[in-house]
Design a protein around this motif. Structure first.
Motif, PDB file in Angstrom:
ATOM      1  N   GLY A  45       0.801  -1.222   0.000  1.00 10.75           N
ATOM      2  CA  GLY A  45       0.000   0.000   0.000  1.00 10.75           C
ATOM      3  C   GLY A  45       0.828   1.264   0.000  1.00 10.75           C
ATOM      4  N   HIS A  46       2.118   1.143  -0.366  1.00 10.14           N
ATOM      5  CA  HIS A  46       3.029   2.280  -0.322  1.00 10.14           C
ATOM      6  C   HIS A  46       3.323   2.869  -1.693  1.00 10.14           C
ATOM      7  N   ARG A  47       2.677   2.337  -2.731  1.00  7.70           N
ATOM      8  CA  ARG A  47       2.975   2.787  -4.094  1.00  7.70           C
ATOM      9  C   ARG A  47       1.676   3.003  -4.848  1.00  7.70           C
ATOM     10  N   ASN A  48       1.581   4.136  -5.515  1.00  6.37           N
ATOM     11  CA  ASN A  48       0.474   4.394  -6.430  1.00  6.37           C
ATOM     12  C   ASN A  48       0.909   3.913  -7.808  1.00  6.37           C
ATOM     13  N   ALA A  49       0.344   2.830  -8.266  1.00  4.54           N
ATOM     14  CA  ALA A  49       0.716   2.275  -9.560  1.00  4.54           C
ATOM     15  C   ALA A  49       0.004   3.027 -10.679  1.00  4.54           C
ATOM     16  N   SER A  50       0.679   3.137 -11.808  1.00  5.55           N
ATOM     17  CA  SER A  50       0.052   3.762 -12.971  1.00  5.55           C
ATOM     18  C   SER A  50      -1.023   2.839 -13.517  1.00  5.55           C
ATOM     19  N   PHE A  51      -1.911   3.398 -14.320  1.00  2.00           N
ATOM     20  CA  PHE A  51      -2.971   2.596 -14.926  1.00  2.00           C
ATOM     21  C   PHE A  51      -2.369   1.471 -15.757  1.00  2.00           C
ATOM     22  N   CYS A  52      -1.291   1.753 -16.478  1.00  3.97           N
ATOM     23  CA  CYS A  52      -0.655   0.729 -17.325  1.00  3.97           C
ATOM     24  C   CYS A  52      -0.174  -0.445 -16.484  1.00  3.97           C
ATOM     25  N   VAL A  53       0.415  -0.169 -15.337  1.00  2.00           N
ATOM     26  CA  VAL A  53       0.902  -1.241 -14.461  1.00  2.00           C
ATOM     27  C   VAL A  53      -0.283  -2.015 -13.888  1.00  2.00           C
ATOM     28  N   VAL A  54      -1.312  -1.313 -13.452  1.00  4.89           N
ATOM     29  CA  VAL A  54      -2.497  -1.985 -12.918  1.00  4.89           C
ATOM     30  C   VAL A  54      -3.109  -2.880 -13.993  1.00  4.89           C
ATOM     31  N   PHE A  55      -3.186  -2.374 -15.208  1.00  5.72           N
ATOM     32  CA  PHE A  55      -3.747  -3.143 -16.317  1.00  5.72           C
ATOM     33  C   PHE A  55      -2.940  -4.426 -16.551  1.00  5.72           C
ATOM     34  N   ARG A  56      -1.613  -4.300 -16.570  1.00  4.08           N
ATOM     35  CA  ARG A  56      -0.757  -5.474 -16.778  1.00  4.08           C
ATOM     36  C   ARG A  56      -0.889  -6.471 -15.627  1.00  4.08           C
ATOM     37  N   LEU A  57      -0.961  -5.954 -14.395  1.00  2.48           N
ATOM     38  CA  LEU A  57      -1.138  -6.831 -13.237  1.00  2.48           C
ATOM     39  C   LEU A  57      -2.425  -7.631 -13.351  1.00  2.48           C
ATOM     40  N   MET A  58      -3.507  -6.962 -13.713  1.00  7.22           N
ATOM     41  CA  MET A  58      -4.790  -7.643 -13.822  1.00  7.22           C
ATOM     42  C   MET A  58      -4.766  -8.683 -14.945  1.00  7.22           C
ATOM     43  N   GLN A  59      -4.021  -8.397 -16.025  1.00  4.77           N
ATOM     44  CA  GLN A  59      -3.887  -9.382 -17.100  1.00  4.77           C
ATOM     45  C   GLN A  59      -3.146 -10.620 -16.599  1.00  4.77           C
ATOM     46  N   VAL A  60      -2.021 -10.401 -15.942  1.00  7.67           N
ATOM     47  CA  VAL A  60      -1.215 -11.520 -15.439  1.00  7.67           C
ATOM     48  C   VAL A  60      -2.001 -12.313 -14.397  1.00  7.67           C
ATOM     49  N   LEU A  61      -2.738 -11.613 -13.552  1.00 10.05           N
ATOM     50  CA  LEU A  61      -3.495 -12.273 -12.483  1.00 10.05           C
ATOM     51  C   LEU A  61      -4.839 -12.810 -12.963  1.00 10.05           C
ATOM     52  N   GLU A  62      -5.108 -12.621 -14.264  1.00 12.55           N
ATOM     53  CA  GLU A  62      -6.356 -13.071 -14.871  1.00 12.55           C
ATOM     54  C   GLU A  62      -7.566 -12.582 -14.083  1.00 12.55           C
ATOM     55  N   SER A  63      -7.547 -11.307 -13.787  1.00 15.31           N
ATOM     56  CA  SER A  63      -8.624 -10.657 -13.054  1.00 15.31           C
ATOM     57  C   SER A  63      -9.099  -9.465 -13.856  1.00 15.31           C
ATOM     58  N   SER A  64     -10.338  -9.111 -13.689  1.00 13.64           N
ATOM     59  CA  SER A  64     -10.844  -7.959 -14.423  1.00 13.64           C
ATOM     60  C   SER A  64     -10.547  -6.672 -13.653  1.00 13.64           C
ATOM     61  N   VAL A  65     -10.262  -5.649 -14.393  1.00 17.82           N
ATOM     62  CA  VAL A  65     -10.060  -4.338 -13.783  1.00 17.82           C
ATOM     63  C   VAL A  65     -11.369  -3.915 -13.119  1.00 17.82           C
ATOM     64  N   ASN A  66     -12.481  -4.342 -13.694  1.00 19.83           N
ATOM     65  CA  ASN A  66     -13.798  -4.047 -13.136  1.00 19.83           C
ATOM     66  C   ASN A  66     -13.913  -4.568 -11.704  1.00 19.83           C
ATOM     67  N   ALA A  67     -13.457  -5.787 -11.476  1.00 20.05           N
ATOM     68  CA  ALA A  67     -13.515  -6.367 -10.132  1.00 20.05           C
ATOM     69  C   ALA A  67     -12.675  -5.568  -9.144  1.00 20.05           C
ATOM     70  N   LEU A  68     -11.590  -5.009  -9.627  1.00 21.95           N
ATOM     71  CA  LEU A  68     -10.730  -4.198  -8.765  1.00 21.95           C
ATOM     72  C   LEU A  68     -11.376  -2.865  -8.415  1.00 21.95           C
ATOM     73  N   PHE A  69     -11.917  -2.182  -9.419  1.00 20.46           N
ATOM     74  CA  PHE A  69     -12.412  -0.832  -9.206  1.00 20.46           C
ATOM     75  C   PHE A  69     -13.812  -0.754  -8.613  1.00 20.46           C
ATOM     76  N   TYR A  70     -14.659  -1.711  -8.884  1.00 23.73           N
ATOM     77  CA  TYR A  70     -16.021  -1.669  -8.369  1.00 23.73           C
ATOM     78  C   TYR A  70     -16.135  -2.537  -7.136  1.00 23.73           C
ATOM     79  N   ILE A  71     -15.661  -1.989  -6.050  1.00 25.95           N
ATOM     80  CA  ILE A  71     -15.619  -2.698  -4.770  1.00 25.95           C
ATOM     81  C   ILE A  71     -17.017  -3.137  -4.357  1.00 25.95           C
ATOM     82  N   ALA A  72     -17.995  -2.285  -4.549  1.00 26.36           N
ATOM     83  CA  ALA A  72     -19.363  -2.601  -4.146  1.00 26.36           C
ATOM     84  C   ALA A  72     -19.902  -3.796  -4.919  1.00 26.36           C
ATOM     85  N   SER A  73     -19.456  -3.989  -6.152  1.00 23.57           N
ATOM     86  CA  SER A  73     -19.978  -5.092  -6.960  1.00 23.57           C
ATOM     87  C   SER A  73     -19.593  -6.438  -6.374  1.00 23.57           C
TER      88      SER A  73
END
Length: 97
Positions: A45-73
């Motif tokens: 929790g000590h680093r603000n990742a860029s959108f590009c890094v977050v996007f790549r992480l979600m690809q590698v982790l086979e997770s949707s960016v939607n699941a990350l950003f829409y906490i309520a969902s």
């Protein structure tokens, strides 16, 4: 949600998905094109990742960016979605009943 809470959420989410996939930080870093230190800082929790890094992480982790950003969902009752889909297929008469 303030910046600190967002960073913390991203870190916890990334770590949970990484562990779920059985990946070490070093492997996630390699697959994402960033350093192991960078992954460590994100997960802590000590680093603000860029959108590009977050996007790549979600690809590698086979997770949707939607699941990350829409906490309520994540908390949404999936039965509601199923009921809505069934309702939408009903005729007008069936909807009245």
């Amino acid at each position: 949600m303030d910046n600190e809470a967002i960073s913390c959420h991203l870190g916890k989410y990334t770590e949970a998905k990484r562990l779920e996939k059985g990946l070490m930080q070093r492997r996630l870093a390699h697959l994402s094109g960033v350093s192991e230190q960078y992954i460590s800082e994100i997960e802590g929790g000590h680093r603000n990742a860029s959108f590009c890094v977050v996007f790549r992480l979600m690809q590698v982790l086979e997770s949707s960016v939607n699941a990350l950003f829409y906490i309520a969902s994540e908390k949404k009752d999936h039965n509601d979605e199923l009921l809505l889909r069934v309702y939408q297929t009903c005729t007008d008469y069936e909807k009245m009943v």
